[in-house]
Design a protein around this motif. Structure first.
Motif, PDB file in Angstrom:
ATOM      1  N   SER A  46      -5.421   6.399  19.361  1.00 21.24           N
ATOM      2  CA  SER A  46      -5.814   7.396  18.357  1.00 21.24           C
ATOM      3  C   SER A  46      -5.839   6.772  16.971  1.00 21.24           C
ATOM      4  CB  SER A  46      -4.844   8.580  18.366  1.00 21.24           C
ATOM      5  OG  SER A  46      -4.914   9.255  19.600  1.00 21.24           O
ATOM      6  N   PHE A  47      -4.875   5.921  16.689  1.00 22.20           N
ATOM      7  CA  PHE A  47      -4.847   5.246  15.392  1.00 22.20           C
ATOM      8  C   PHE A  47      -6.006   4.258  15.267  1.00 22.20           C
ATOM      9  CE2 PHE A  47      -3.468   1.688  12.696  1.00 22.20           C
ATOM     10  CZ  PHE A  47      -3.373   2.381  11.494  1.00 22.20           C
ATOM     11  N   THR A  48      -6.246   3.504  16.320  1.00 22.27           N
ATOM     12  CA  THR A  48      -7.325   2.516  16.302  1.00 22.27           C
ATOM     13  C   THR A  48      -8.683   3.182  16.088  1.00 22.27           C
ATOM     14  OG1 THR A  48      -6.049   1.083  17.766  1.00 22.27           O
ATOM     15  CG2 THR A  48      -8.401   0.651  17.642  1.00 22.27           C
ATOM     16  N   ASP A  49      -8.827   4.399  16.581  1.00 18.78           N
ATOM     17  CA  ASP A  49     -10.097   5.126  16.460  1.00 18.78           C
ATOM     18  C   ASP A  49     -10.369   5.657  15.057  1.00 18.78           C
ATOM     19  OD1 ASP A  49     -10.591   4.668  19.131  1.00 18.78           O
ATOM     20  OD2 ASP A  49      -9.985   6.677  19.788  1.00 18.78           O
ATOM     21  N   ILE A  50      -9.388   5.595  14.169  1.00 17.76           N
ATOM     22  CA  ILE A  50      -9.591   6.103  12.809  1.00 17.76           C
ATOM     23  C   ILE A  50     -10.534   5.170  12.058  1.00 17.76           C
ATOM     24  CG2 ILE A  50      -8.484   6.523  10.573  1.00 17.76           C
ATOM     25  CD1 ILE A  50      -6.026   7.493  12.096  1.00 17.76           C
ATOM     26  N   VAL A  66      -7.103   9.745   6.277  1.00 17.65           N
ATOM     27  CA  VAL A  66      -5.696  10.095   6.038  1.00 17.65           C
ATOM     28  C   VAL A  66      -5.362  11.415   6.730  1.00 17.65           C
ATOM     29  CG1 VAL A  66      -4.012  10.745   4.261  1.00 17.65           C
ATOM     30  CG2 VAL A  66      -5.507   8.766   3.907  1.00 17.65           C
ATOM     31  N   ARG A  67      -6.275  12.380   6.686  1.00 13.52           N
ATOM     32  CA  ARG A  67      -6.035  13.649   7.395  1.00 13.52           C
ATOM     33  C   ARG A  67      -5.886  13.410   8.899  1.00 13.52           C
ATOM     34  NH1 ARG A  67      -9.532  15.358   3.380  1.00 13.52           N
ATOM     35  NH2 ARG A  67     -11.399  15.208   4.664  1.00 13.52           N
ATOM     36  N   ARG A  68      -6.727  12.531   9.457  1.00 14.06           N
ATOM     37  CA  ARG A  68      -6.606  12.205  10.883  1.00 14.06           C
ATOM     38  C   ARG A  68      -5.285  11.481  11.158  1.00 14.06           C
ATOM     39  NH1 ARG A  68     -11.822  11.690   9.759  1.00 14.06           N
ATOM     40  NH2 ARG A  68     -11.859   9.445   9.495  1.00 14.06           N
ATOM     41  N   LEU A  69      -4.914  10.598  10.267  1.00 16.60           N
ATOM     42  CA  LEU A  69      -3.643   9.889  10.393  1.00 16.60           C
ATOM     43  C   LEU A  69      -2.477  10.884  10.390  1.00 16.60           C
ATOM     44  CD1 LEU A  69      -2.100   7.133  10.322  1.00 16.60           C
ATOM     45  CD2 LEU A  69      -2.158   7.342   7.847  1.00 16.60           C
ATOM     46  N   GLU A  70      -2.498  11.810   9.469  1.00 12.45           N
ATOM     47  CA  GLU A  70      -1.429  12.803   9.376  1.00 12.45           C
ATOM     48  C   GLU A  70      -1.378  13.699  10.612  1.00 12.45           C
ATOM     49  OE1 GLU A  70      -2.478  14.513   5.617  1.00 12.45           O
ATOM     50  OE2 GLU A  70      -1.217  13.108   4.506  1.00 12.45           O
ATOM     51  N   LEU A 120      -2.982   7.220  -1.371  1.00 11.60           N
ATOM     52  CA  LEU A 120      -3.051   8.447  -0.574  1.00 11.60           C
ATOM     53  C   LEU A 120      -1.934   8.509   0.474  1.00 11.60           C
ATOM     54  CD1 LEU A 120      -6.898   8.747   0.060  1.00 11.60           C
ATOM     55  CD2 LEU A 120      -5.511   9.968  -1.623  1.00 11.60           C
ATOM     56  N   VAL A 121      -1.301   7.384   0.746  1.00 11.66           N
ATOM     57  CA  VAL A 121      -0.266   7.356   1.785  1.00 11.66           C
ATOM     58  C   VAL A 121       1.037   6.704   1.350  1.00 11.66           C
ATOM     59  CG1 VAL A 121      -1.887   7.382   3.716  1.00 11.66           C
ATOM     60  CG2 VAL A 121      -1.145   5.183   2.762  1.00 11.66           C
ATOM     61  N   ASN A 122       1.039   5.939   0.271  1.00  8.46           N
ATOM     62  CA  ASN A 122       2.193   5.082  -0.017  1.00  8.46           C
ATOM     63  C   ASN A 122       3.282   5.702  -0.871  1.00  8.46           C
ATOM     64  OD1 ASN A 122       1.279   4.937  -2.639  1.00  8.46           O
ATOM     65  ND2 ASN A 122       0.608   2.816  -2.530  1.00  8.46           N
ATOM     66  N   TRP A 128       2.692   9.914   3.567  1.00  8.06           N
ATOM     67  CA  TRP A 128       2.692   9.521   4.971  1.00  8.06           C
ATOM     68  C   TRP A 128       3.554   8.284   5.225  1.00  8.06           C
ATOM     69  CZ3 TRP A 128       1.376   5.458   8.121  1.00  8.06           C
ATOM     70  CH2 TRP A 128       1.422   5.736   9.492  1.00  8.06           C
ATOM     71  N   CYS A 129       3.358   7.227   4.474  1.00 11.43           N
ATOM     72  CA  CYS A 129       4.113   5.987   4.724  1.00 11.43           C
ATOM     73  C   CYS A 129       5.624   6.175   4.563  1.00 11.43           C
ATOM     74  CB  CYS A 129       3.612   4.856   3.833  1.00 11.43           C
ATOM     75  SG  CYS A 129       1.990   4.216   4.314  1.00 11.43           S
ATOM     76  N   PRO A 130       6.101   6.799   3.474  1.00  9.24           N
ATOM     77  CA  PRO A 130       7.555   6.991   3.371  1.00  9.24           C
ATOM     78  C   PRO A 130       8.117   7.856   4.500  1.00  9.24           C
ATOM     79  CG  PRO A 130       6.521   7.275   1.225  1.00  9.24           C
ATOM     80  CD  PRO A 130       5.413   7.162   2.229  1.00  9.24           C
ATOM     81  N   GLU A 131       7.396   8.879   4.906  1.00  7.01           N
ATOM     82  CA  GLU A 131       7.873   9.738   5.992  1.00  7.01           C
ATOM     83  C   GLU A 131       7.906   8.980   7.316  1.00  7.01           C
ATOM     84  OE1 GLU A 131       9.249  12.790   5.823  1.00  7.01           O
ATOM     85  OE2 GLU A 131       9.102  12.454   3.668  1.00  7.01           O
ATOM     86  N   THR A 132       6.898   8.173   7.565  1.00  3.44           N
ATOM     87  CA  THR A 132       6.851   7.400   8.803  1.00  3.44           C
ATOM     88  C   THR A 132       7.944   6.329   8.799  1.00  3.44           C
ATOM     89  OG1 THR A 132       4.509   7.861   8.983  1.00  3.44           O
ATOM     90  CG2 THR A 132       5.349   6.060  10.324  1.00  3.44           C
ATOM     91  N   ALA A 133       8.197   5.745   7.651  1.00  3.90           N
ATOM     92  CA  ALA A 133       9.293   4.775   7.546  1.00  3.90           C
ATOM     93  C   ALA A 133      10.628   5.451   7.862  1.00  3.90           C
ATOM     94  CB  ALA A 133       9.318   4.155   6.150  1.00  3.90           C
ATOM     95  N   LYS A 134      10.787   6.705   7.441  1.00  3.80           N
ATOM     96  CA  LYS A 134      12.015   7.455   7.760  1.00  3.80           C
ATOM     97  C   LYS A 134      12.128   7.700   9.260  1.00  3.80           C
ATOM     98  CE  LYS A 134      12.328   9.753   3.319  1.00  3.80           C
ATOM     99  NZ  LYS A 134      12.078  10.999   2.581  1.00  3.80           N
TER     100      LYS A 134
END
Length: 147
Positions: A46-50, A66-70, A120-122, A128-134
């Motif tokens: 799914s990530f690769t398809d973005i 970014v919306r698809r990533l989220e 948009l993510v950092n 997104w990035c800080p939340e995913t790092a958590k």
């Protein structure tokens, strides 16, 4: 009339309410049989398809990416939970291997998202990035504290 090997009577003889209970139990069992590694592979695909658009981070293509990533957050949460369930069912070694694979994928996702979507993510605008790092941090804190 259809008779199933593991049922003592034909499905046609089972009351409707009992069939609903059986269907729910079968659905839960099937969900358990999707392995953590398959879930991780699905997330990776799914990530690769973005399509990031590979342009300006302010572009509409990048915002859509970014919306698809989220939207992958639900699958990330499911994998996180499945890893802990895996330790109970398959052992700690398998759990740690899955946690490592999942962490590597999330770190790659953070890296790519930062490269293509920047603010948009950092954490400058998007989270997104800080939340995913958590997510990665809490995964390992919980695993290590179990030992």
């Amino acid at each position: 009339m259809t008779t199933y090997k593991h049922l003592s009577c034909p499905l046609e003889n089972i009351p409707k309410d009992d069939l609903k209970v059986l269907l729910t139990a079968i659905t839960k069992e099937l969900k358990k049989r999707v392995t953590v590694n398959e879930m991780i592979a699905n997330l990776e695909q799914s990530f690769t398809d973005i399509d990031w658009g590979y342009g300006d981070w302010k572009s509409e293509e990048t915002r859509g990416a970014v919306r698809r990533l989220e939207s992958l957050g639900k699958l990330e949460s499911q994998i996180h939970g499945a890893i802990f369930a895996q330790g109970d069912n398959e052992g700690v070694e398998t759990q740690w291997k899955s946690a490592l694979s999942f962490s590597k994928l999330l770190i790659r996702m953070i890296n790519d998202a930062e490269d293509y979507a920047e603010k948009l993510v950092n954490g400058s605008i998007g989270e997104w990035c800080p939340e995913t790092a958590k997510t990665v941090e809490s995964l390992w804190q919980t695993l290590v504290s179990k030992e």
